[in-house]
Design a protein around this motif. Structure first.
Motif, short mmCIF file in Angstrom:
data_model
loop_
_atom_site.label_atom_id
_atom_site.label_comp_id
_atom_site.label_asym_id
_atom_site.label_seq_id
_atom_site.Cartn_x
_atom_site.Cartn_y
_atom_site.Cartn_z
N MET A 1 -24.54 20.75 -64.40
CA MET A 1 -23.42 21.12 -63.53
C MET A 1 -23.57 22.59 -63.10
N ALA A 2 -23.71 22.82 -61.81
CA ALA A 2 -23.95 24.17 -61.32
C ALA A 2 -22.66 24.99 -61.34
N ILE A 3 -22.73 26.18 -61.86
CA ILE A 3 -21.58 27.08 -61.92
C ILE A 3 -21.95 28.40 -61.25
N ARG A 4 -21.03 28.92 -60.46
CA ARG A 4 -21.19 30.23 -59.83
C ARG A 4 -20.36 31.24 -60.63
N LEU A 5 -20.93 32.39 -60.90
CA LEU A 5 -20.19 33.42 -61.63
C LEU A 5 -20.16 34.68 -60.77
N PHE A 6 -18.97 35.04 -60.31
CA PHE A 6 -18.82 36.26 -59.52
C PHE A 6 -18.30 37.41 -60.39
N ILE A 7 -18.94 38.55 -60.30
CA ILE A 7 -18.57 39.74 -61.06
C ILE A 7 -17.78 40.68 -60.14
N THR A 8 -16.63 41.18 -60.60
CA THR A 8 -15.91 42.18 -59.80
C THR A 8 -15.68 43.49 -60.57
N GLY A 9 -16.12 43.53 -61.82
CA GLY A 9 -15.92 44.76 -62.60
C GLY A 9 -14.85 44.58 -63.65
N GLY A 10 -13.91 45.52 -63.73
CA GLY A 10 -12.87 45.44 -64.74
C GLY A 10 -13.33 45.99 -66.08
N SER A 70 -17.31 30.04 -49.56
CA SER A 70 -18.64 29.73 -49.03
C SER A 70 -19.65 29.36 -50.12
N ALA A 71 -19.27 29.53 -51.38
CA ALA A 71 -20.23 29.19 -52.45
C ALA A 71 -20.56 27.70 -52.40
N ALA A 72 -21.81 27.39 -52.69
CA ALA A 72 -22.24 25.98 -52.71
C ALA A 72 -21.62 25.26 -53.92
N GLU A 73 -21.33 26.03 -54.98
CA GLU A 73 -20.85 25.43 -56.23
C GLU A 73 -19.37 25.08 -56.15
N GLU A 74 -19.02 24.02 -56.81
CA GLU A 74 -17.63 23.57 -56.87
C GLU A 74 -16.90 24.22 -58.05
#
Lengths: 162, 162, 162, 162
Positions: A1-10, A70-74
């Motif tokens: 299962m493909a997962i996208r992980l976006f980093i924003t800091g914090g 727009s990410a391909a991952e769900e």
């Protein structure tokens, strides 16, 4: 299962700068944390920004939203500062994307021995695989829907609204 | 949501005994790990045994099963050594209890800096809240049903059967 | 051999406050560090102040001096912020007490995984036992006499004067 | 001041092998520890062997001695398992080299969070700079001459002979 992980800091990704004595952002610790967790998920990591969430603007939040859209991952995890995590969750939630999106962060920087970061990352990556479409905040071992969560600033914990 | 956490030992809870130079069991680290994770779930912890899973007997596995059966909670996490985790999962799975049960453990003792334990605990506590009734193994960020999981001993990772 | 250990604060003892997101002083970590080092020296610890060394006043430095003067022990370690460690060393050095006094600190708070604090504490406690009367700064594994040491702020290391 | 650092293994350098579940030797952690200590000494590190000190032979001890003898440096630190550290100290001490040699080790592997290794390394590197020629054991914050030191196996600490 493909997962996208976006980093924003914090807080999650803050590091101690030994020359200035300040907490600053350098590179994200997320790759190191995934290794430590012996994570074998198909996770694609992308750093969108590296900011303290108190300084995150509306434009920043829409950048996060557009990247989720727009990410391909769900299935998407977003690391985020805790102070305005629920604000970004609202922006993402109101967009009603057909995706499962989980925001998480840390009360203490990962680089500190006493950080909750690794626990929270394991938690967020698990909730995002198991929950139906929707936007959630995963903190304190719990998972909150975006429209029923608030940060209790006195206690430093997340809870449902009264 | 009330969660029961049963401790059985395993690498997870091994400690270095500086007098003998051996890895041994003393008290579980789970309470300390829940604190580190700033976990605010309603978790009741009970230690059933403190054994290396290679030494776990059929009687031990049935003790785990009986405790899962009689627990008031519908959601249960079991910490377990990785070597025979899938065997205990099978015993629990075949009993077809109307509960969600997640087994987890660690490849490296929590007391070591490089442990996956905290990540796995966050993961197991999250899967157990979100998944339907059934018995699962949560390792490597993934969650496997009890009847389709095996430990790859060469790589030290869990995977589905071929 | 009786050793006196005076705490004045500094980076060494800073802790992350997860409510405010700031580095602050709470209790000293020195007792925990002595335990970690399995230290069996006869060390008496006393906290004189808990300040960032950039905020240390002349009055503060004279308080440190008077405590060194009146201490029953001939061998004294002082933990101190690195930014003005050499200033306090000068005040102590010019008093020419018949004692061995070693100042030390850390570039990174002890509570961070990447701290030099434990190394430096082991170093300072060793130099203070072995060196003749005098005032010294122990940092970077080295030991400098008080009148030939400066902090290189670009590199974050201590060195002799040119 | 040039310092030679000889590695022989011991608890200090043991690592957890997550495939076998055993404590084993891989590479030494000493370079990483020197970096953590922000050590700016002129230290040359050489690994002579990687053994549990219970398995160290007379031939091994003479290899250590010959390396100490032929080293260009007058100041030498030897990392060593604690169980037979005093035996190797005796072999080195009886050779009466015109050098300062300090043996040190750890009660708990460096890779464990609770290790005394970093404290001991800071201590040994400091004693070796400050002490006159001779052979010493640096453990527990203390420094013992080779002919008046014994390991108390019940307590896991080093002390003088009665």
């Amino acid at each position: 299962m493909a997962i996208r992980l976006f980093i924003t800091g914090g807080t999650f990704d803050k590091t101690y700068d030994e020359i200035t004595g300040r907490l600053v952002f350098q590179d994200t610790h997320v790759q190191e944390m995934l290794q430590l967790g012996r994570c074998r998920l198909d996770v694609s990591v992308r750093t969108l920004m590296m900011v303290d969430s108190l300084e995150m603007t509306d434009a920043d939040r829409h950048l996060v939203l557009e990247n989720c859209r727009s990410a391909a991952e769900e299935r998407i995890v977003v690391t985020h500062g805790t102070d305005t995590m629920t604000d970004t969750a609202r922006v993402l939630g109101e967009a009603r994307l057909a995706k499962a999106i989980v925001l998480t962060g840390a009360m203490v920087p990962y680089a500190f021995g006493s950080s909750d970061g690794l626990f929270n990352l394991g938690s967020a990556l698990s909730f995002v695989q198991a929950l139906p479409h929707g936007v959630y905040v995963a903190m304190n071992g719990r998972c909150f829907p975006w429209d029923d969560v608030t940060k209790n600033r006195q206690l430093g914990v997340f809870e449902t609204k009264k």
